[in-house]
Design a protein around this motif. Structure first.
Motif, PDB file in Angstrom:
ATOM      1  N   GLN A  86       0.832  -1.193   0.000  1.00  0.00           N
ATOM      2  CA  GLN A  86       0.000   0.000   0.000  1.00  0.00           C
ATOM      3  C   GLN A  86       0.869   1.247   0.000  1.00  0.00           C
ATOM      4  N   LYS A  87       0.378   2.277  -0.690  1.00  0.00           N
ATOM      5  CA  LYS A  87       1.098   3.539  -0.754  1.00  0.00           C
ATOM      6  C   LYS A  87       0.327   4.587   0.022  1.00  0.00           C
ATOM      7  N   THR A  88       1.016   5.285   0.885  1.00  0.00           N
ATOM      8  CA  THR A  88       0.399   6.409   1.580  1.00  0.00           C
ATOM      9  C   THR A  88       1.281   7.623   1.404  1.00  0.00           C
ATOM     10  N   GLN A  89       0.626   8.783   1.385  1.00  0.00           N
ATOM     11  CA  GLN A  89       1.386  10.018   1.217  1.00  0.00           C
ATOM     12  C   GLN A  89       2.334  10.193   2.394  1.00  0.00           C
ATOM     13  N   GLY A  90       3.574  10.567   2.070  1.00  0.00           N
ATOM     14  CA  GLY A  90       4.564  10.746   3.124  1.00  0.00           C
ATOM     15  C   GLY A  90       4.116  11.802   4.126  1.00  0.00           C
ATOM     16  N   GLU A  91       4.530  11.645   5.348  1.00  0.00           N
ATOM     17  CA  GLU A  91       4.135  12.550   6.426  1.00  0.00           C
ATOM     18  C   GLU A  91       4.591  13.975   6.153  1.00  0.00           C
ATOM     19  N   GLY A  92       5.845  14.254   6.473  1.00  0.00           N
ATOM     20  CA  GLY A  92       6.336  15.613   6.350  1.00  0.00           C
ATOM     21  C   GLY A  92       6.501  16.047   4.906  1.00  0.00           C
ATOM     22  N   ASP A  93       7.339  15.348   4.186  1.00  0.00           N
ATOM     23  CA  ASP A  93       7.663  15.707   2.803  1.00  0.00           C
ATOM     24  C   ASP A  93       6.584  15.220   1.844  1.00  0.00           C
ATOM     25  N   GLY A  94       5.950  16.131   1.141  1.00  0.00           N
ATOM     26  CA  GLY A  94       4.850  15.781   0.255  1.00  0.00           C
ATOM     27  C   GLY A  94       5.260  15.044  -0.988  1.00  0.00           C
ATOM     28  N   ARG A  95       6.573  15.015  -1.273  1.00  0.00           N
ATOM     29  CA  ARG A  95       7.022  14.294  -2.465  1.00  0.00           C
ATOM     30  C   ARG A  95       7.119  12.808  -2.198  1.00  0.00           C
TER      31      ARG A  95
END
Lengths: 169, 169
Positions: B84-93
Motif C-alpha cells: 500500500q502507498k500512503t502520502q509521506g508525512e512531512g515531505d509531500g514528495r
DNA sequence: CCAAACTCGTTGCATTTGAAATGATATTGA
DNA sequence: TCAATATCATTTCAAATGCAACGAGTTTGG
C-alpha cells in the motif's frame, strides 16, 4: 526460520545477481565504448573466434543466448562488417556465420582489455581461493542439473565444467 | 596472451552471468508460479518486510533496481493488494510504501520456499568452501569499488559486506 | 514419391527496459 | 521573500527482450 530474519543482502541468488551484473556492466563499458558492442554481440564474436563458421543454432547452443537474440546480434554485427553470413553448403537452411578480418581486428583489440579486467578481479584472491570459488560454482550448477525445474546448461558450459567432475559412469 | 586462447566458457564474467541467470530463473519459477511475482517485485517486498514504510528512492538505493523499475513494481504490487502507498508525512514528495497483510502472508509463503532453494545450492558445498566463496565475491566487489569505471555498490550491499572487511582506518 | 513431421533462421507482437524528461514539492541563498 | 536549484515519483519514448508463429528447407515413413 522466521521470515523476519530473511535478508536480501545475504541471499545467495541476490548476491550472485548483484556481482554478476556489476561485473558485466564494467566489462561492457569496455567493449561498448571502444567498439559499440553489446553483451550478445561480444559473446557471438568470441564464439566465432574459436569455432569458425557456425550456424545460429550452434551459437545459441553454446553461449547462453536465446535464438532470436543471436539472430539479431548477428544482423547488427553483419551491418557493421564484423561478421559475414554465407549460405550453408549442404543444408539450405543453415547459415554459416564467420568473422571478417575487421571482426578479428576488433577482437584483437578487445580481448586483451577484457582479460585485463578479469585479471584485476581474479588477481585480488589467491589461486587456491579462486579454485575453490569455481569449484563451488560448479557444485551449484550440478545441483541445478538435477533439478527438473531448472533450465538445462548449454552443452558447452556442461562440457567445460564436466571435465572437473568424477566421470559419470 | 594470444586471443585464440580465449575461451568464453572459462571467462569469469561469462561464468558469473550464466550461473546467476540460471539460479535467478530457477527461483522465479518458484515465486512466479505461486504468486505471479517477478524479480523486481520480489526484491521490493523482501525489502519492505525488513524496513517497513519506505520511499521509492530508498528501495532503489537498497535492492539494485533502477528507479522506474521500482516505481512500476510498486504499482503492480499495489494493484494486487500486496503493498500500500500512503502520502509521506512531512515531505509531500515522498511516498510511504509498506506491505499489506496479504503481502506479509504472501511472503510467509514464498520465503521458506526461496530459502529451501538456496539451501539446496549451498548445501552441496562445505561451510568452509562456502565462506571462501563469499569472501572471493566480496574481494571482487572491493576491486570494483576502486574502479572509477564501475558502478558503485548500493549502500546496503556495501554495509553488509563491509562488516567482513578490515575496518577502513 | 510424397505427405507428415521436423529443423532452421527470422519476424510479429506484447512486454520490459532504462535514460531522459516531466510535474510536483522542498530547500537554498540572495 | 521569492527566484534558483535540488529532489522525488512518475511518465514518455525508443530500444531490447523473449515467446510464439512463420516460411523455407529437410528428413522420415509409408
Amino acid at each position: 526460520m522466521t521470515p523476519d530474519d530473511f535478508h536480501l543482502s545475504s541471499f545467495l541468488p541476490y548476491r550472485l545477481a548483484v556481482l554478476s551484473e556489476r561485473v558485466s556492466r564494467r566489462l561492457s563499458v569496455e567493449y561498448g565504448r571502444t567498439h559499440g558492442l553489446a553483451v550478445a554481440e561480444w559473446r557471438v564474436m568470441v564464439h566465432l573466434l574459436r569455432c569458425g563458421a557456425v550456424s545460429v543454432r550452434d551459437i545459441h547452443n553454446c553461449v547462453n543466448l536465446e535464438k532470436p537474440r543471436v539472430s539479431r546480434a548477428v544482423s547488427r554485427l553483419e551491418a557493421e562488417g564484423l561478421v559475414q553470413k554465407t549460405q550453408g553448403e549442404g543444408d539450405g537452411r543453415l547459415v554459416a556465420i564467420s568473422l571478417t578480418d575487421a571482426g578479428r581486428r576488433a577482437l584483437a583489440d578487445i580481448i586483451p582489455a577484457a582479460t585485463q579486467i578479469e585479471g584485476h578481479l581474479t588477481g585480488a584472491v589467491s589461486a587456491e581461493d579462486l579454485a575453490t570459488f569455481f569449484r563451488v560454482m560448479e557444485r551449484m550448477h550440478a545441483v541445478l542439473d538435477d533439478d527438473p525445474e531448472a533450465k538445462p546448461r548449454t552443452v558447452m558450459d556442461l562440457d567445460r565444467d564436466a571435465k572437473m567432475m568424477p566421470s559419470p559412469v
